[in-house]
Enzyme design. Structure first.
Site, PDB file in Angstrom:
ATOM      1  N   CYS A 161      -6.642  -5.176   4.405  1.00 55.27           N
ATOM      2  CA  CYS A 161      -6.627  -3.779   3.938  1.00 55.27           C
ATOM      3  C   CYS A 161      -7.087  -3.601   2.492  1.00 55.27           C
ATOM      4  CB  CYS A 161      -5.236  -3.189   4.112  1.00 55.27           C
ATOM      5  SG  CYS A 161      -4.831  -2.911   5.837  1.00 55.27           S
TER       6      CYS A 161
ATOM      7  N   LYS B 245      -3.807   7.768   2.351  1.00 58.12           N
ATOM      8  CA  LYS B 245      -3.795   6.374   2.754  1.00 58.12           C
ATOM      9  C   LYS B 245      -4.623   5.501   1.811  1.00 58.12           C
ATOM     10  CE  LYS B 245      -3.622   2.606   4.849  1.00 58.12           C
ATOM     11  NZ  LYS B 245      -3.055   1.957   5.961  1.00 58.12           N
TER      12      LYS B 245
ATOM     13  N   LYS C  94      -0.566 -13.651   2.765  1.00 64.41           N
ATOM     14  CA  LYS C  94       0.781 -13.474   2.223  1.00 64.41           C
ATOM     15  C   LYS C  94       1.773 -14.089   3.208  1.00 64.41           C
ATOM     16  CE  LYS C  94       2.098  -8.929   3.945  1.00 64.41           C
ATOM     17  NZ  LYS C  94       2.451  -7.578   3.553  1.00 64.41           N
TER      18      LYS C  94
ATOM     19  N   ASN D  65      -3.512   2.621  -1.202  1.00 64.56           N
ATOM     20  CA  ASN D  65      -3.954   1.224  -1.260  1.00 64.56           C
ATOM     21  C   ASN D  65      -4.729   0.930  -2.546  1.00 64.56           C
ATOM     22  OD1 ASN D  65      -2.667   0.419   1.007  1.00 64.56           O
ATOM     23  ND2 ASN D  65      -4.465   0.271   2.308  1.00 64.56           N
TER      24      ASN D  65
ATOM     25  N   LYS E  50     -10.881  -4.448   1.482  1.00 63.64           N
ATOM     26  CA  LYS E  50     -11.905  -3.616   2.139  1.00 63.64           C
ATOM     27  C   LYS E  50     -11.722  -2.141   1.768  1.00 63.64           C
ATOM     28  CE  LYS E  50     -10.169  -2.347   6.732  1.00 63.64           C
ATOM     29  NZ  LYS E  50      -9.995  -0.925   6.646  1.00 63.64           N
TER      30      LYS E  50
ATOM     31  N   LEU F  50       4.044  -6.023  -9.108  1.00 67.79           N
ATOM     32  CA  LEU F  50       3.723  -6.527 -10.445  1.00 67.79           C
ATOM     33  C   LEU F  50       3.867  -8.047 -10.474  1.00 67.79           C
ATOM     34  CD1 LEU F  50       5.247  -4.028 -13.056  1.00 67.79           C
ATOM     35  CD2 LEU F  50       2.852  -4.348 -12.419  1.00 67.79           C
TER      36      LEU F  50
ATOM     37  N   LYS G 277      -6.901  -9.891  25.028  1.00 70.77           N
ATOM     38  CA  LYS G 277      -5.815  -9.298  24.243  1.00 70.77           C
ATOM     39  C   LYS G 277      -4.872  -8.518  25.156  1.00 70.77           C
ATOM     40  CE  LYS G 277      -7.098  -7.720  20.188  1.00 70.77           C
ATOM     41  NZ  LYS G 277      -7.813  -6.746  19.343  1.00 70.77           N
TER      42      LYS G 277
ATOM     43  N   GLY H 119      -5.216 -10.178  -1.011  1.00 75.11           N
ATOM     44  CA  GLY H 119      -6.169 -10.425   0.076  1.00 75.11           C
ATOM     45  C   GLY H 119      -5.761  -9.583   1.259  1.00 75.11           C
TER      46      GLY H 119
ATOM     47  N   ASP I 208      -7.242  -1.319  25.281  1.00 74.79           N
ATOM     48  CA  ASP I 208      -8.130  -2.099  24.417  1.00 74.79           C
ATOM     49  C   ASP I 208      -9.300  -2.601  25.252  1.00 74.79           C
ATOM     50  OD1 ASP I 208      -7.616  -3.489  21.431  1.00 74.79           O
ATOM     51  OD2 ASP I 208      -9.117  -4.492  22.681  1.00 74.79           O
TER      52      ASP I 208
HETATM   53  C1  UDX Z   1      -1.222  -3.145   2.436  1.00 77.33           C
HETATM   54  C2  UDX Z   1      -0.365  -1.947   1.995  1.00 77.33           C
HETATM   55  O1  UDX Z   1       0.770  -2.422   1.254  1.00 77.33           O
HETATM   56  C3  UDX Z   1       0.088  -1.164   3.212  1.00 77.33           C
HETATM   57  O2  UDX Z   1       0.857  -0.019   2.824  1.00 77.33           O
HETATM   58  C4  UDX Z   1      -1.144  -0.733   3.988  1.00 77.33           C
HETATM   59  O3  UDX Z   1      -0.780   0.005   5.137  1.00 77.33           O
HETATM   60  C5  UDX Z   1      -1.975  -1.936   4.385  1.00 77.33           C
HETATM   61  O4  UDX Z   1      -2.318  -2.673   3.210  1.00 77.33           O
HETATM   62  P1  UDX Z   1      -0.705  -5.550   3.461  1.00 77.33           P
HETATM   63  O5  UDX Z   1      -2.183  -5.782   3.453  1.00 77.33           O
HETATM   64  O6  UDX Z   1       0.087  -5.930   4.661  1.00 77.33           O
HETATM   65  O7  UDX Z   1      -0.379  -4.001   3.190  1.00 77.33           O
HETATM   66  O8  UDX Z   1      -0.115  -6.401   2.258  1.00 77.33           O
HETATM   67  P2  UDX Z   1       0.615  -6.116   0.865  1.00 77.33           P
HETATM   68  O9  UDX Z   1       2.053  -6.385   0.998  1.00 77.33           O
HETATM   69  O10 UDX Z   1       0.210  -4.808   0.307  1.00 77.33           O
HETATM   70  O11 UDX Z   1      -0.002  -7.306  -0.016  1.00 77.33           O
HETATM   71  C6  UDX Z   1      -1.410  -7.362  -0.241  1.00 77.33           C
HETATM   72  C7  UDX Z   1      -1.780  -8.546  -1.064  1.00 77.33           C
HETATM   73  O12 UDX Z   1      -1.358  -8.354  -2.409  1.00 77.33           O
HETATM   74  C8  UDX Z   1      -1.207  -9.885  -0.623  1.00 77.33           C
HETATM   75  O13 UDX Z   1      -2.240 -10.859  -0.696  1.00 77.33           O
HETATM   76  C9  UDX Z   1      -0.117 -10.168  -1.642  1.00 77.33           C
HETATM   77  O14 UDX Z   1       0.091 -11.549  -1.824  1.00 77.33           O
HETATM   78  C10 UDX Z   1      -0.709  -9.524  -2.884  1.00 77.33           C
HETATM   79  N1  UDX Z   1       0.289  -9.108  -3.877  1.00 77.33           N
HETATM   80  C11 UDX Z   1       1.224  -8.176  -3.554  1.00 77.33           C
HETATM   81  C12 UDX Z   1       0.256  -9.647  -5.155  1.00 77.33           C
HETATM   82  O15 UDX Z   1      -0.595 -10.481  -5.474  1.00 77.33           O
HETATM   83  N2  UDX Z   1       1.175  -9.231  -6.076  1.00 77.33           N
HETATM   84  C13 UDX Z   1       2.131  -8.306  -5.795  1.00 77.33           C
HETATM   85  O16 UDX Z   1       2.930  -7.975  -6.670  1.00 77.33           O
HETATM   86  C14 UDX Z   1       2.155  -7.757  -4.489  1.00 77.33           C
END
Ligand code: UDX
Length: 440
Positions: A266, A210, A329, A214, A269, A256, A35, A263, A30
């Site tokens: 991933c 990918k 989350k 998402n 964006k 669901l 880091k 938020g 890196d």
């Molecule tokens: C996501 C994808 O799930 C993952 O496969 C990818 O590699 C990276 O992006 P991540 O950003 O870690 O992963 O979070 P994820 O568990 O997907 O949750 C995303 C957001 O959705 C969170 O803010 C969560 O609170 C929200 N969420 C999730 C909801 O509001 N309702 C749901 O039912 C599920």
């Protein structure tokens, strides 16, 4: 195998440690010396369950090292690109770090004597990136594979070591494709031995797997949040609705959960970058619905605010509001695109006196001296004298909070359950006025 991981952020640091856990010798590279120093000492730069253990164990075994020196990658067989692809000003993905990584790697590629040398891209990139990079990588004699990562924060170690599937985007030339596949199969042998499906495809499809995954997940969340608005207007209950429609196995229960929306680093964006790329490809209209998905996600936060306002008689001015949860989350300290912080800022704009708390992200927030809200170290501090509580992140500490205890601390018994994660009956019985998203 000797492998290198270029970019030791969230994805790279976990991937490097997980590959060492499989028995490989791994060098993480890196450009950020702080880091690298933290990781080398076994100190994770972010909160992720299970990560500290595999980081420290593999540093201890001598299989895992971190450095800022790109020359150390020479001679390794597999080089992973795991740098970030943040959102650029137009919404499109910014590939600066990918290009910088490739440029820094190039002088050191082509020195592997163990067999075929592979560069494996893991970063989420716009479709077409791998095809553009291939001639550059091939000029060194190495083979390029696009091997996207699907890890979720909070489950990153588990998702890396036990993924739902492996995707290899392979070169078009059959001999190169076969040699690259064999190298990755050897590298991932312990994972594949669990019977994890391994899918072979071309570069564009692998890149699209990918980002379309998402986009689908984001759409599913916005769909249920749209249903929550309908339930609010029609007097329905979105949690019962989600349970019922999820029993159709074609729909499924996951993603669901209605609430204040998605938020993180991933989903927000990626849906914007995907739209920008579709525009470039001349098929922007195919992904116009993602703008709606984004819009619904923004609006769902406003719904929480509207409920908060009406609970306090139409104005939030001077009200003391406790926002529980700054991480996007639970089990994460990531505050990128945090729905809770977006709501906290809007509450401040409406004149509220806001205090935010979070079990993992509070110390990170507290480092910022210009915050428009206060940061409380713990739940008790945050609840003390609050006129209103907003549950923004469903940490177990918060969902298990005893409403009777909470009632002894607050000034006004009002709660907006932004994640539909609390027991309305228990909170009402403790004297709270309770509101949720899409639920009466
Ligand atoms: C996501 C994808 O799930 C993952 O496969 C990818 O590699 C990276 O992006 P991540 O950003 O870690 O992963 O979070 P994820 O568990 O997907 O949750 C995303 C957001 O959705 C969170 O803010 C969560 O609170 C929200 N969420 C999730 C909801 O509001 N309702 C749901 O039912 C599920």
């Amino acid at each position: 195998m000797n492998i290198t991981v270029i970019g030791c952020g969230y994805l790279g640091a976990v991937h490097a440690s997980a590959m060492a856990e499989l028995g490989h010798r791994v060098v993480g590279v890196d450009v950020d010396p702080d880091k690298v120093a933290a990781l080398s000492e076994g100190r994770p730069p972010f909160h992720e369950p299970g990560f500290t253990e595999i980081l420290q164990r593999n540093i201890g075994s001598g299989r895992l090292t971190f450095t800022t020196d790109f020359a150390t990658i020479g001679g390794a067989q597999v080089h992973f690109i795991t740098v970030g692809t943040p959102q650029g000003p137009s919404g499109a993905a910014d590939l600066t770090y990918v290009h910088a990584a490739i440029e820094a790697m190039l002088p050191h590629l082509g020195r592997c004597t163990d067999g075929a040398e592979v560069v494996a891209g893991k970063s989420t990139v716009p479709v077409g990136t791998a095809a553009r990079l291939e001639p550059v990588i091939a000029s060194t004699g190495a083979l390029l594979v696009w091997n996207p990562e699907f890890l979720r924060e909070g489950f990153a170690v588990e998702d890396t070591l036990h993924p739902d599937r492996m995707v290899y985007g392979l070169p078009g030339e059959p001999d190169g494709a076969e040699r690259a596949r064999a190298v990755l199969d050897e590298l991932y042998a312990p994972i594949l031995a669990e019977g994890i499906p391994r899918l072979l495809m071309d570069y564009p499809t692998a890149e699209l797997v990918k980002i379309s995954a998402n986009a689908f997940l984001a759409t599913k969340i916005s769909f249920i949040n749209a249903m929550a608005s309908i339930c609010d207007a029609a007097g329905g209950d979105v949690t019962s609705l989600a349970r019922a429609i999820g029993m159709d196995t074609r729909i499924g229960h996951r993603f669901l959960r209605a609430g204040i929306g998605f938020g993180g680093g991933c989903l927000p964006k990626d849906i914007r970058a995907f739209q920008a790329r579709a525009e470039e490809l001349g098929v922007g209209e195919a992904l116009e619905f993602l703008a709606e998905v984004d819009q619904i996600n923004e609006e769902t936060r406003h719904h929480a605010l509207v409920k908060a306002r009406s609970m306090l008689g139409g104005s939030l001015n001077r009200a003391r509001v406790a926002v529980l949860g700054a991480a996007f989350k639970p089990d994460s300290d990531d505050i990128r695109c945090s729905p809770g912080l977006a709501i906290a800022s809007e509450l401040v704009d409406e004149g509220a006196q806001v205090v935010v708390t979070d079990p993992a992200a509070a110390p990170i927030l507290a480092r910022d001296v210009d915050l428009p809200y206060d940061v409380a170290d713990d739940l008790e501090d945050a609840l003390t004298a609050a006129d209103l509580i907003v549950l923004a992140t469903e940490w177990t500490q918060y969902t298990h909070c005893d409403p009777v205890w909470a009632a002894t601390l607050v000034n006004g018994r009002n709660i907006v359950d932004g994640r539909n994660a609390l027991n309305p009956k228990a909170w009402r019985e403790a004297g709270f006025t309770y509101a949720a998203i899409g639920r009466q």
